[in-house]
Write a protein that holds these residues in place. Structure first.
Motif, PDB file in Angstrom:
ATOM      1  N   LEU A 199      36.852  44.733  40.772  1.00 56.24           N
ATOM      2  CA  LEU A 199      37.786  43.719  40.272  1.00 56.24           C
ATOM      3  C   LEU A 199      37.317  43.081  38.979  1.00 56.24           C
ATOM      4  CD1 LEU A 199      38.645  41.890  43.618  1.00 56.24           C
ATOM      5  CD2 LEU A 199      40.265  43.117  42.176  1.00 56.24           C
ATOM      6  N   GLY A 200      36.010  43.008  38.804  1.00 60.57           N
ATOM      7  CA  GLY A 200      35.419  42.203  37.743  1.00 60.57           C
ATOM      8  C   GLY A 200      35.050  40.862  38.324  1.00 60.57           C
ATOM      9  N   THR A 201      33.879  40.380  37.963  1.00 55.36           N
ATOM     10  CA  THR A 201      33.370  39.159  38.595  1.00 55.36           C
ATOM     11  C   THR A 201      34.321  37.982  38.437  1.00 55.36           C
ATOM     12  OG1 THR A 201      31.110  39.906  38.175  1.00 55.36           O
ATOM     13  CG2 THR A 201      31.406  37.588  38.688  1.00 55.36           C
ATOM     14  N   GLU A 202      34.845  37.789  37.253  1.00 55.67           N
ATOM     15  CA  GLU A 202      35.700  36.627  37.024  1.00 55.67           C
ATOM     16  C   GLU A 202      37.002  36.734  37.811  1.00 55.67           C
ATOM     17  OE1 GLU A 202      37.293  33.817  33.350  1.00 55.67           O
ATOM     18  OE2 GLU A 202      36.368  35.765  32.919  1.00 55.67           O
ATOM     19  N   THR A 203      37.609  37.901  37.812  1.00 55.37           N
ATOM     20  CA  THR A 203      38.856  38.081  38.554  1.00 55.37           C
ATOM     21  C   THR A 203      38.635  37.877  40.052  1.00 55.37           C
ATOM     22  OG1 THR A 203      39.767  39.591  36.910  1.00 55.37           O
ATOM     23  CG2 THR A 203      40.685  39.729  39.135  1.00 55.37           C
ATOM     24  N   ALA A 204      37.568  38.468  40.584  1.00 52.27           N
ATOM     25  CA  ALA A 204      37.273  38.299  42.004  1.00 52.27           C
ATOM     26  C   ALA A 204      37.042  36.834  42.341  1.00 52.27           C
ATOM     27  CB  ALA A 204      36.058  39.136  42.391  1.00 52.27           C
ATOM     28  N   ALA A 205      36.293  36.128  41.504  1.00 53.64           N
ATOM     29  CA  ALA A 205      36.028  34.710  41.742  1.00 53.64           C
ATOM     30  C   ALA A 205      37.314  33.890  41.659  1.00 53.64           C
ATOM     31  CB  ALA A 205      34.995  34.190  40.754  1.00 53.64           C
ATOM     32  N   GLU A 206      38.185  34.226  40.729  1.00 51.09           N
ATOM     33  CA  GLU A 206      39.462  33.517  40.624  1.00 51.09           C
ATOM     34  C   GLU A 206      40.303  33.726  41.884  1.00 51.09           C
ATOM     35  OE1 GLU A 206      40.038  33.697  35.749  1.00 51.09           O
ATOM     36  OE2 GLU A 206      41.030  35.175  37.044  1.00 51.09           O
ATOM     37  N   GLU A 207      40.313  34.948  42.415  1.00 53.00           N
ATOM     38  CA  GLU A 207      41.041  35.203  43.656  1.00 53.00           C
ATOM     39  C   GLU A 207      40.444  34.401  44.819  1.00 53.00           C
ATOM     40  OE1 GLU A 207      41.417  39.314  44.619  1.00 53.00           O
ATOM     41  OE2 GLU A 207      42.574  39.810  42.823  1.00 53.00           O
TER      42      GLU A 207
END
Length: 303
Positions: A199-207
C-alpha cells in the motif's frame, strides 16, 4: 497542538529474564534529549513491584498480580496527565504497560488503539512461547481474552473492542501459526508488514487512522510502538529483532500521519534495551525519529 508530558514506565513485569534492561529505556531516551526535543514536561515515573521469574500456577503467567497492581498505578498517572489537558508520552518498559495506559482511557469511555509492533502479541497464556511473559499476550489481554487478573482489571473487560484496534506492521504470522497462537479476530483490522509495503506506508497509515476515527468509532485512540516493528539492521537492541521491518522514515511517516488526527490522545514506546546497544546508536536513532515525528505537533517549550 499538544502539550507533551513524559511518563516513565520502566516495568519489566511482563518480560523475560534475559532482557530486563528494557527498564532503562526511559533513562536512555531522556539522556538522548527526547524531552527537550519535544518541549515536554516530565510528568513523573511509575515504579513497578519486584519482578519474579516463576509462572503463577493458576494462570501460567509471570507476575500477573503485580501487573494488575502496576496497571492501576500507571492508569492513575495517565489520568492525571489527561486531566491537565496534556498528551501523555509514556516510555516503557515492556509491552505489558499497555494494560495500564489503556485502563486509564477505559475509565473515561471508549477508545481505540493503533498498535505498531513486529508481533501480534495475541498468545493465550498456556501457549505462550516465552515462559508466560505478558508482553507476548498484551493485545489479547487488552481485548478481554485471558485470566481476569490481567484481562478484567477493575472489572472493565475488555479495555478495547476488537473493531477499535489496528494492528500495524507485524511480521510474525508464520511463527504464530507454528506456535498455535489464537487467531487474530476478523473484525480487528490488521496490516502485516508486506501489506503496508504494498500500500505504501503513508497510505496504509491513513487507512488505519480513518478506521479509528470513523463516525461510529471510538472517542479517540492511543498509539503503541514496540521498537521491534523496526528492521533489525537499525534496531537490534530488543528481545526479538527481525529482518524486513520498518525504516526510521516508515516509523516517522506513520507517527506523523497518526498525530495529524485530533483524536490521537497519547502514545507509548516499549522494548528498546540500552544494554544491547553499544554506543547507543539505535537509541539515539529512536529518540531522533520520535522527535522528528512528534515535535511539529507540540507547543510547550522546556526551560
Amino acid at each position: 497542538m499538544r502539550n507533551f508530558a513524559i511518563i516513565e514506565a520502566p516495568s519489566v513485569l511482563g518480560h523475560i529474564p534475559t532482557h530486563l534492561g528494557v527498564a532503562r529505556m526511559p533513562e536512555a531516551l531522556l539522556k538522548a534529549g527526547l524531552a527537550e526535543r519535544l518541549g515536554a514536561r516530565h510528568a513523573g515515573r511509575v515504579e513497578s513491584p519486584p519482578w519474579r521469574e516463576e509462572r503463577d500456577p493458576q494462570t501460567q503467567i509471570m507476575n500477573p498480580h503485580a501487573i494488575n497492581e502496576y496497571s492501576i498505578s500507571l492508569a492513575n498517572k495517565v489520568g492525571e496527565v489527561l486531566d491537565k489537558g496534556e498528551f501523555p508520552v509514556v516510555i516503557g518498559g515492556d509491552c505489558s504497560i499497555l494494560l495500564g495506559t489503556l485502563l486509564g482511557l477505559r475509565r473515561r469511555g471508549r477508545f481505540g488503539l493503533f498498535y505498531l509492533d513486529g508481533h501480534a502479541d495475541f498468545y493465550e497464556a498456556e501457549k505462550n512461547p516465552i515462559s508466560g511473559a505478558a508482553s507476548a499476550s498484551d493485545l489479547g489481554y487488552a481485548t478481554g481474552r485471558g485470566p481476569a487478573v490481567v484481562a478484567d482489571i477493575e472489572g472493565r473487560r475488555p479495555l478495547l473492542r476488537d473493531d477499535d484496534v489496528v494492528l500495524f506492521g507485524y511480521r510474525d504470522g508464520a511463527i504464530q501459526a507454528r506456535n498455535r497462537c489464537q487467531p487474530i479476530p476478523e473484525d480487528l483490522l490488521a496490516y502485516n508488514r508486506n501489506e503496508v509495503r504494498i500500500l505504501g506506508t503513508e497510505t496504509a497509515a491513513e487507512e488505519a487512522v480513518a478506521h479509528l476515527t470513523r463516525v461510529d468509532g471510538p472517542e479517540g485512540f492511543w498509539i503503541h510502538v514496540d521498537v521491534d516493528v523496526l528492521d533489525q539492521g537499525i534496531m537490534w537492541a530488543c528481545d526479538h529483532p527481525q529482518p524486513d521491518g520498518f525504516s526510521w522514515d516508515d516509523l516517522a511517516t506513520t507517527l506523523r500521519t497518526a498525530m495529524q488526527s485530533p483524536q490521537a490522545i497519547g502514545i507509548q514506546f516499549t522494548i528498546y534495551n540500552p544494554d544491547m546497544d553499544p554506543g547507543h546508536l539505535s537509541g539515539r536513532g529512536l529518540a531522533g525519529t520520535i522527535a522528528r515525528a512528534l515535535a511539529p505537533f507540540g507547543q510547550r517549550q522546556v526551560g
